[in-house]
Design a protein around this motif. Structure first.
Motif, PDB file in Angstrom:
ATOM      1  N   VAL A 243     -13.326 -40.054 -30.396  1.00 34.47           N
ATOM      2  CA  VAL A 243     -13.782 -40.851 -31.685  1.00 34.47           C
ATOM      3  C   VAL A 243     -12.965 -42.257 -31.877  1.00 34.47           C
ATOM      4  CG1 VAL A 243     -14.058 -40.623 -34.067  1.00 34.47           C
ATOM      5  CG2 VAL A 243     -14.190 -38.550 -32.885  1.00 34.47           C
ATOM      6  N   VAL A 244     -13.973 -43.141 -31.756  1.00 36.53           N
ATOM      7  CA  VAL A 244     -13.485 -44.550 -31.967  1.00 36.53           C
ATOM      8  C   VAL A 244     -14.178 -45.301 -33.321  1.00 36.53           C
ATOM      9  CG1 VAL A 244     -12.982 -44.861 -29.575  1.00 36.53           C
ATOM     10  CG2 VAL A 244     -15.136 -45.548 -30.598  1.00 36.53           C
ATOM     11  N   PRO A 245     -13.541 -46.199 -33.899  1.00 32.55           N
ATOM     12  CA  PRO A 245     -13.966 -46.998 -34.904  1.00 32.55           C
ATOM     13  C   PRO A 245     -15.092 -48.006 -34.307  1.00 32.55           C
ATOM     14  CG  PRO A 245     -11.782 -47.751 -34.473  1.00 32.55           C
ATOM     15  CD  PRO A 245     -12.051 -46.729 -33.525  1.00 32.55           C
ATOM     16  N   ARG A 277     -18.404 -47.257 -38.974  1.00 32.97           N
ATOM     17  CA  ARG A 277     -18.381 -45.884 -38.809  1.00 32.97           C
ATOM     18  C   ARG A 277     -17.743 -45.530 -37.715  1.00 32.97           C
ATOM     19  NH1 ARG A 277     -23.563 -44.574 -41.012  1.00 32.97           N
ATOM     20  NH2 ARG A 277     -22.926 -42.604 -40.352  1.00 32.97           N
ATOM     21  N   SER A 278     -17.790 -44.080 -37.327  1.00 35.72           N
ATOM     22  CA  SER A 278     -16.895 -43.475 -36.142  1.00 35.72           C
ATOM     23  C   SER A 278     -17.932 -43.133 -35.092  1.00 35.72           C
ATOM     24  CB  SER A 278     -16.384 -42.352 -36.593  1.00 35.72           C
ATOM     25  OG  SER A 278     -15.408 -42.588 -37.760  1.00 35.72           O
ATOM     26  N   ILE A 348     -21.417 -40.938 -35.741  1.00 33.78           N
ATOM     27  CA  ILE A 348     -21.336 -39.509 -36.281  1.00 33.78           C
ATOM     28  C   ILE A 348     -21.763 -39.794 -37.815  1.00 33.78           C
ATOM     29  CG2 ILE A 348     -19.412 -38.080 -37.435  1.00 33.78           C
ATOM     30  CD1 ILE A 348     -17.769 -38.741 -34.618  1.00 33.78           C
ATOM     31  N   PRO A 349     -22.423 -39.034 -38.185  1.00 37.61           N
ATOM     32  CA  PRO A 349     -23.133 -39.219 -39.459  1.00 37.61           C
ATOM     33  C   PRO A 349     -22.328 -39.127 -40.759  1.00 37.61           C
ATOM     34  CG  PRO A 349     -24.192 -37.149 -38.393  1.00 37.61           C
ATOM     35  CD  PRO A 349     -23.203 -37.827 -37.426  1.00 37.61           C
ATOM     36  N   ARG A 350     -21.351 -38.116 -40.665  1.00 41.15           N
ATOM     37  CA  ARG A 350     -20.396 -38.110 -41.889  1.00 41.15           C
ATOM     38  C   ARG A 350     -19.126 -38.553 -41.495  1.00 41.15           C
ATOM     39  NH1 ARG A 350     -19.997 -32.313 -43.234  1.00 41.15           N
ATOM     40  NH2 ARG A 350     -21.546 -31.707 -41.779  1.00 41.15           N
ATOM     41  N   GLY A 351     -18.348 -39.404 -42.436  1.00 41.77           N
ATOM     42  CA  GLY A 351     -16.905 -39.540 -42.321  1.00 41.77           C
ATOM     43  C   GLY A 351     -16.629 -40.947 -41.535  1.00 41.77           C
ATOM     44  N   TYR A 352     -15.455 -41.384 -41.828  1.00 40.29           N
ATOM     45  CA  TYR A 352     -15.071 -42.507 -40.990  1.00 40.29           C
ATOM     46  C   TYR A 352     -13.629 -42.612 -41.040  1.00 40.29           C
ATOM     47  CZ  TYR A 352     -13.613 -47.294 -40.299  1.00 40.29           C
ATOM     48  OH  TYR A 352     -12.993 -48.427 -39.643  1.00 40.29           O
ATOM     49  N   SER A 353     -13.030 -42.893 -39.775  1.00 42.46           N
ATOM     50  CA  SER A 353     -11.559 -42.879 -39.619  1.00 42.46           C
ATOM     51  C   SER A 353     -10.943 -43.911 -39.927  1.00 42.46           C
ATOM     52  CB  SER A 353     -11.326 -42.022 -38.494  1.00 42.46           C
ATOM     53  OG  SER A 353     -11.614 -42.879 -37.407  1.00 42.46           O
TER      54      SER A 353
END
Ligand code: ATP
Ligand code: MG
Lengths: 353, 568
Positions: A243-245, A277-278, A348-353
């Motif tokens: 998972v990358v920004p 987003r992620s 990824i639809p939900r969440g952001y890191s």
């Protein structure tokens, strides 16, 4: 036969929230897998279906029948549930045939019918010749089959399997996986299969629920789960996604264009320009670029996997996670500077890191 | 599939209710009743009159002082013997450990009144062992054991087994790496023993000592056999003499005495709990167990010492007992030619009451063993496997009737079962029934502990698998649980049989003509002056006990740890 419904079910053990607000609809006849890391509440969810645990919140239904609500649960012996335990839980003082026949005896099935069903079940799992043996005279794989036969002989509405293959070696595990698939097809009963091995879940199940910390992260078919993970946890857990920004900068006809560390990529999913987003990247969608365009980084290692080498690359950008790249042919030396090109990515639809 | 709404595991609740009634009616209610009774006002109505009256009487004071004095000294004796035996058998490489351990355990297997009888035969003026050696007291002299020191010695030897077991367990729990670290630090084995092992094992020794103290306080057989002729009265014998002399009308007063006795026992048990808690740090159990030190050339010396000491303590008295049971007429030396079975014939065939006592004790022991095991299995199941909180509490409470001195329980049982059973006009008093009730209350713990230990080794999933198969709680108990824990429950039952078969403390207060027990028979044969016949009956009952113990040991090989107490 019956499906299983969880409606906002929670179960706590003291301070531990083993299951938290879980909702699931498992269809009649479905092969359903519960997947997640250790301690995420899979076993607890299964025990809620079996009736060993009473929910603290929410309701559990078998078919149309309410079997669990806060403070009350229909006892396990009153449900028609089959269960294959991780430890097999074969009764050591009974022969294989007696183990399989026990549930039928309890239900007062006529002798003739009982004998027929026991031998049918043993035949089905390929243990017809071992009816008189004791559990300790069997190998691990054979015990597993007895546990399954015992569960099948009682013709349960739902079959629960809690990491049934965890104690077997890799080869046996593959054989048994195929057997499980065959039994499910022949019987058409609902199977709920708990595992922390994602390959097993993806290979066997019609649908998979991924759990984390007591909650359900995503319920989807194996393909969807892999291609379109709903959360970062699912992306990382299933297929070891990275998972990358990413920054959404526009879109083409069917793709969204994103920017990661100054490199532009086509990605699937939804996103409006300017959004952070992620992005989920998979090793097989990445390659070491020969023409120099891509994410710049340094090779930190490689693991040989036969068909390809999994090369790890540390991008030069600050705080970037290590990328894994599937690479055919001789891998680049560790320490050499490379560029990584991406063919595909999933926003990824939900969440952001 | 229309389903009735009902509470979870309702049949379990019913089972629990039955077990609760059983434990409460047999053990807890009588003990509570005794407590209340002993706190009643006296004859003239002053509050706590009974208790204060007893407390202030000179006889009670003397018995209390005697009890404390003899029990504390006996505890000291048992600590010395038990610790020495445990250290020698655990920390050194002496040979034939199994045989030595068995001999060290003998005092646990032989009941008090028989131990006392054996010692009386050994040290009396007519001793067939010391006599020929010229060591026996002069003819006509009173036996030197009829004194406080006699009680201290015999009671100390008897309870040394408890210290032995505790210290041995404590020593085994000392992690080997601690010892090896000390030796790498340059310490000699003796130094290691003194500075590492003993401190680590001392809580276990304290726990064993506290248990020895509690057992000594409640001992009846030894102070009765040695103290009554020696006019040295302790609380248990005082209670016995009062009841014997005045009958049930002094129940209130003896209940007050029993309360004092209970208080002493509770203090001892609290000390023990404290010691066990303190010992917790040594028992992490992950490290390899202790390896014995090599004694080298000193080994043979140590072996000699052990054999002689243990033989004197445990074997010689039994030989004296056997000799006396075979003794010809007074004055004729015992030899193969002169030995006679007359005493056996007299005891078994000429005196009806002895044979009856055998039959009674056999039936009582059998019933107590069978019923207790049958109750222990479901109770252990609910407490240990189902983790039912109420059953866990019951599991602990079931120890109470065994933890209090037998004399106390017997009085509690008389208090409750002397009046007719409610809704009937049947009184158990004066029947075998009241002895059985007392045994059932007292010995449940003996079946429960091994059954719980066995239950802990059975996987919970075996039960759950039967549950999903549709089996209700009774079905699971009989088809799945019972086969798994039957050996442990059977070991518990054997333990009960051995104990109940020779029981004296409780039955001496509850027996009636026609309802004698074996313990009572030996006691009264001796009391009436027929020592050879008493020795003959005692020899038979020891033979039965040892045979059962041997059988249990054979069985023990297939049993989980902790099920059989004397397993080497
Ligand atoms: N009977 C219990 N008492 C207390 N805590 C429990 C109990 N059962 C489960 N838990 C806790 O609940 C959480 C979820 O446990 P669960 O067994 O459902 O996990 P799991 O997903 O099956 O894990 P694994 O893959 O390791 O089997 C854990 O933190 C566990 O420690
Ligand atoms: Mg689990």
């Amino acid at each position: 036969m019956a499906g299983v419904t969880f409606d906002n079910v929670s179960k706590r053990f003291g301070e531990t929230r083993a299951v938290e607000g879980a909702s699931l609809e498992i269809a009649d006849g479905e092969f359903f897998a519960l997947l997640g890391p250790s301690g995420c509440g899979k076993t607890t969810l299964l025990r809620l279906v079996a009736g060993f645990e009473i929910p603290d919140d929410g309701i559990v239904k078998l078919g149309d029948v309410l079997v669990g609500r806060p403070g009350w649960a229909l006892p396990p012996e009153k449900r028609r549930i089959g269960m294959v335990f991780q430890s097999y839980a074969l009764w050591p003082h009974m022969s294989v045939a007696e183990n399989v026949a026990f549930a039928l005896r309890v239900r007062r099935v006529k002798e003739e019918e009982r004998v027929r069903r026991v031998s049918e079940a043993l035949e089905m799992v390929g243990l017809a010749g071992m009816a008189e043996r004791r559990p300790h005279e069997l190998s691990g794989g054979q015990r597993q089959r007895v546990a399954l036969a015992r569960c099948l002989a009682m013709r349960p509405d739902v079959v629960l399997l809690d990491e049934p293959l965890a104690n077997l070696d890799v080869h046996l595990r593959e054989t048994m996986q195929m057997e499980f698939a065959r039994f499910h097809k022949e019987l058409g009963t609902t199977f709920i299969y708990v595992t922390h091995d994602q390959a097993e879940a993806l290979a066997l199940a019609d649908r998979v629920a991924v759990m984390d910390a007591g909650g359900v992260e995503q319920v989807a078919s194996p393909r969807t789960l892999y291609a379109e993970p709903a959360t970062e946890m699912v992306a990382r857990f299933v297929g070891r996604g990275i998972v990358v920004p990413a920054l959404v900068i526009g879109r083409t006809s069917e793709r969204v264009v994103v920017d990661i560390w100054g490199t532009r990529l086509p990605a699937r999913g939804a996103g409006a320009s300017g959004e952070r987003r992620s992005l989920c990247l998979r090793a097989e969608d990445l390659s070491i670029a020969t023409n120099g365009g891509g994410i710049r980084g340094r090779v930190t290692g490689g693991a040989y996997h036969g068909a390809a080498t999994l090369v790890t690359v540390q991008p030069d950008a600050d705080g970037a996670p290590e990328l894994k790249v599937e690479h055919a042919g001789p891998p680049p030396e560790p320490g050499s500077a490379v560029a990584v090109a991406a063919r595909d990515g999933w926003i990824i639809p939900r969440g952001y890191s | 599939m229309a389903l009735p709404v009902r509470s979870l595991f309702s049949s379990e609740t019913a089972l629990l209710a039955v077990l609760t009634c059983y434990v409460a009616a047999l053990g807890l209610w009588p003990l509570a009743r005794l407590f209340v009774e002993s706190l009643l006002p006296g004859a003239s109505g002053e509050p706590l009159g009974l208790l204060l009256g007893q407390w202030q009487s000179a006889a009670t004071q003397r018995a209390l002082v005697n009890t404390l004095e003899s029990s504390l000294l006996a505890t000291a004796v048992s600590v010395v013997i038990g610790t020495a035996a445990a250290v020698a058998l655990t920390l050194t490489d002496v040979r034939a450990k199994a045989a030595l351990t068995f001999i060290a355990m003998l005092p646990l297997l032989v009941p008090s009144q028989i131990t006392a009888l054996a010692w009386i035969e050994l040290t009396g003026a007519n001793s067939l062992i010391l006599g020929p050696l010229g060591l026996a007291p002069a003819p006509g002299a009173t036996n030197p054991l009829y004194s406080m020191w006699g009680i201290v010695l015999v009671m100390g030897i008897e309870s040394s087994t408890l210290v032995f077991l505790a210290v041995r367990a404590g020593l085994r729990n000392v992690p080997r790496d601690l010892i090896e670290a000390a030796r790498l630090g340059g310490a000699h084995p003796l130094r290691v023993t003194a500075s590492v092992i003993v401190p680590l094992a001392s809580p276990a020794m304290l726990a064993g000592a506290a248990l020895a103290f509690v057992t000594s306080i409640g001992n009846f057989g030894i102070p009765a056999m040695l103290g009554i002729p020696g006019r040295y009265t302790v609380l248990t014998t005082l209670i016995y003499q009062r009841l014997q002399g005045f009958g049930p009308r002094v129940l209130g007063e003896v209940a007050a005495l029993a309360l004092i006795l209970t208080a002493l026992a509770v203090i001892g048990l609290l000390l023990r709990a404290l010691a066990v808690r303190r010992g917790g740090f040594a028992t992490d159990g992950t490290s390899a167990p202790l390896r014995p030190f090599r004694l080298g050339r000193g080994r043979i010396l140590m072996e000699l010492l052990l054999w002689i000491a243990l033989a004197c303590i445990a074997i010689l008295p039994l030989l004296a007992l056997l000799a006396s049971s075979l003794a010809p007429a007074l004055g004729v030396p015992l030899s193969i030619g002169t030995a006679t079975l007359d005493h056996y014939r007299f005891a078994l065939f000429e005196q009806e009451s002895t044979l009856r006592a055998f039959v009674n004790s056999f039936m009582l022991a059998f019933a107590a063993a069978a019923v207790s095991a049958a109750v222990a299995v479901p109770l252990a199941y609910l407490s240990t496997m189902r983790r039912n909180p109420a059953a866990c509490a019951l599991d602990i409470l079931a120890d109470a009737p065994y933890a209090v001195p037998g004399t106390v329980l017997a009085i509690a049982i008389i208090l409750v079962f002397l009046p007719p059973i409610p809704f009937t006009d049947i009184s158990l008093y004066g029947t075998l029934g009241i002895i059985l009730v007392a045994y059932l209350a007292r010995f449940l713990a003996l079946a429960l502990r091994p059954t719980v230990a066995g239950m802990e080794t059975v996987s919970k999933t075996l039960d759950e698998a039967a549950q999903v198969a549709g089996a209700g709680v009774l079905r699971r108990l009989t088809s799945v649980i019972l086969p798994a824990v039957a050996p442990s429950a059977a070991a518990g039952a054997l333990l009960i049989f051995m104990t109940a078969f020779n029981e004296l403390t409780v039955s001496v207060l509850l027996w009636s003509t026609g309802n004698e027990t074996l313990g009572v028979a030996v006691f009264f044969l001796h009391y009436e002056g027929n020592s050879p016949a008493a020795a003959a009956v005692a020899t038979i009952s020891i033979a039965v006990t040892l045979a059962l113990a041997f059988f249990t040991s054979l069985m023990a090989r297939n049993l989980p740890e902790g099920v059989v107490p004397w397993r080497a």
